[in-house]
Design a protein around this motif. Structure first.
Motif, PDB file in Angstrom:
ATOM      1  N   LYS A 169       4.816  17.160   8.547  1.00  0.00           N
ATOM      2  CA  LYS A 169       5.617  16.614   9.626  1.00  0.00           C
ATOM      3  C   LYS A 169       7.081  17.025   9.445  1.00  0.00           C
ATOM      4  O   LYS A 169       7.486  17.512   8.378  1.00  0.00           O
ATOM      5  CB  LYS A 169       5.508  15.099   9.680  1.00  0.00           C
ATOM      6  CG  LYS A 169       6.252  14.341   8.599  1.00  0.00           C
ATOM      7  CD  LYS A 169       6.193  12.845   8.887  1.00  0.00           C
ATOM      8  CE  LYS A 169       7.013  12.037   7.900  1.00  0.00           C
ATOM      9  NZ  LYS A 169       7.008  10.603   8.228  1.00  0.00           N
ATOM     10  N   ILE A 171      10.874  16.336   8.744  1.00  0.00           N
ATOM     11  CA  ILE A 171      11.697  15.346   8.043  1.00  0.00           C
ATOM     12  C   ILE A 171      13.155  15.776   8.138  1.00  0.00           C
ATOM     13  O   ILE A 171      13.463  16.927   8.460  1.00  0.00           O
ATOM     14  CB  ILE A 171      11.250  15.148   6.583  1.00  0.00           C
ATOM     15  CG1 ILE A 171      11.370  16.460   5.784  1.00  0.00           C
ATOM     16  CG2 ILE A 171       9.812  14.651   6.504  1.00  0.00           C
ATOM     17  CD1 ILE A 171      12.634  16.601   5.034  1.00  0.00           C
ATOM     18  N   HIS A 183       3.360  17.460   2.889  1.00  0.00           N
ATOM     19  CA  HIS A 183       3.628  16.310   2.025  1.00  0.00           C
ATOM     20  C   HIS A 183       2.355  15.537   1.732  1.00  0.00           C
ATOM     21  O   HIS A 183       1.318  15.730   2.388  1.00  0.00           O
ATOM     22  CB  HIS A 183       4.652  15.365   2.685  1.00  0.00           C
ATOM     23  CG  HIS A 183       4.181  14.766   3.976  1.00  0.00           C
ATOM     24  ND1 HIS A 183       4.239  15.434   5.181  1.00  0.00           N
ATOM     25  CD2 HIS A 183       3.615  13.553   4.261  1.00  0.00           C
ATOM     26  CE1 HIS A 183       3.753  14.673   6.140  1.00  0.00           C
ATOM     27  NE2 HIS A 183       3.355  13.526   5.602  1.00  0.00           N
ATOM     28  N   GLU A 185       1.118  11.417   1.352  1.00  0.00           N
ATOM     29  CA  GLU A 185       1.551  10.060   1.679  1.00  0.00           C
ATOM     30  C   GLU A 185       0.933   9.107   0.667  1.00  0.00           C
ATOM     31  O   GLU A 185      -0.292   9.027   0.530  1.00  0.00           O
ATOM     32  CB  GLU A 185       1.134   9.675   3.098  1.00  0.00           C
ATOM     33  CG  GLU A 185       1.724   8.350   3.549  1.00  0.00           C
ATOM     34  CD  GLU A 185       1.472   8.060   5.021  1.00  0.00           C
ATOM     35  OE1 GLU A 185       0.796   7.051   5.302  1.00  0.00           O
ATOM     36  OE2 GLU A 185       1.932   8.847   5.867  1.00  0.00           O
ATOM     37  N   VAL A 190       6.480   9.046   2.063  1.00  0.00           N
ATOM     38  CA  VAL A 190       6.320  10.495   2.166  1.00  0.00           C
ATOM     39  C   VAL A 190       6.788  11.147   0.872  1.00  0.00           C
ATOM     40  O   VAL A 190       7.938  10.976   0.455  1.00  0.00           O
ATOM     41  CB  VAL A 190       7.120  11.049   3.363  1.00  0.00           C
ATOM     42  CG1 VAL A 190       7.091  12.574   3.378  1.00  0.00           C
ATOM     43  CG2 VAL A 190       6.556  10.499   4.673  1.00  0.00           C
ATOM     44  N   TRP A 192       7.403  14.664  -0.674  1.00  0.00           N
ATOM     45  CA  TRP A 192       7.545  16.040  -0.241  1.00  0.00           C
ATOM     46  C   TRP A 192       8.472  16.800  -1.197  1.00  0.00           C
ATOM     47  O   TRP A 192       8.905  16.281  -2.216  1.00  0.00           O
ATOM     48  CB  TRP A 192       8.097  16.084   1.195  1.00  0.00           C
ATOM     49  CG  TRP A 192       9.547  15.681   1.321  1.00  0.00           C
ATOM     50  CD1 TRP A 192      10.064  14.423   1.242  1.00  0.00           C
ATOM     51  CD2 TRP A 192      10.659  16.563   1.507  1.00  0.00           C
ATOM     52  NE1 TRP A 192      11.433  14.461   1.381  1.00  0.00           N
ATOM     53  CE2 TRP A 192      11.830  15.753   1.547  1.00  0.00           C
ATOM     54  CE3 TRP A 192      10.787  17.949   1.655  1.00  0.00           C
ATOM     55  CZ2 TRP A 192      13.104  16.310   1.712  1.00  0.00           C
ATOM     56  CZ3 TRP A 192      12.060  18.493   1.826  1.00  0.00           C
ATOM     57  CH2 TRP A 192      13.198  17.668   1.863  1.00  0.00           C
TER      58      TRP A 192
END
Length: 212
Positions: A169, A171, A183, A185, A190, A192
């Motif tokens: 996603k 960021i 990333h 979860e 998150v 990453w």
């Protein structure tokens, strides 16, 4: 799962050639738009180390991560492995254990070091980081330093092996730079950047390790 057998298999696997940067690159965040990170540094990279600590809990192999406190720096508020910069004369193991003791109250005398992963150059902070893989048997009580951390989360090691564990996603890095970030979860947080890259190398290695 027999934790001791798993540790023996993992220790053996860590002595063989590592996946290295091929595993890191799978979790590398890419800038969005025209902004590109500055890739050159006037000073040599500083050495550092982090600790990937594995421990059993209710039949699950877990690992602790910390949420960095908010500060004026590249990794403010991020989820990280315990660790930091090396002091003069320290080995990577020395650094990882000392920093984990300071940050999460780890009793280093109970830690068994299994091996190390591939060094990773972290551009944002100009560090060359060595991940140290280690283990402890329970029970374990962590005591996070409120000045160093804003909290802790606890990952299930084998959740990382699921294909759907790798997400992606957009960021906002350092509160201003848009990045498309692969990333993990963990507990709603998150994970990453460099931490995800190091964990992904361990993830690739784990596919070669028995969990019997």
């Amino acid at each position: 799962m027999n934790f001791d057998h798993f540790l023996n298999d993992l220790r053996t696997r860590l002595q063989l050639p590592l996946p290295g940067h091929a595993a890191h690159d799978l979790m590398k965040a890419e800038p969005i738009g025209h902004w590109r990170p500055k890739l050159d540094h006037s000073n040599p990279a500083r050495p550092g180390a982090v600790l990937i600590l594995l421990y059993p809990e209710a039949g699950i192999v877990k690992l602790p991560l910390i949420k960095r406190a908010t500060y004026a720096g590249a990794h403010s508020g991020q989820i990280s492995l315990p660790g930091g910069k090396a002091e003069a004369g320290e080995t990577a193991v020395d650094t990882a254990l000392r920093e984990a003791e300071e940050e999460i109250g780890l009793d280093r005398s109970r830690v068994e070091v299994l091996g190390m992963l591939t060094e990773l150059f972290v551009i944002a902070s100009n560090f060359t980081v060595t991940p140290v893989v280690a283990a402890m048997h329970g029970p374990i009580v962590f005591k996070p330093d409120p000045y160093e951390t804003a909290g802790m989360i606890y990952g299930d090691l084998f959740d990382l092996l699921r294909e759907e564990s790798v997400l992606k996603k957009e960021i906002l890095a350092a509160g201003q730079y848009r990045m498309m970030a692969p990333h993990f979860e963990i507990e709603g947080e998150v994970v990453w950047g460099a931490t995800a890259m190091m964990l992904n190398e361990l993830r690739v290695i784990l596919k070669d390790v028995s969990r019997d």
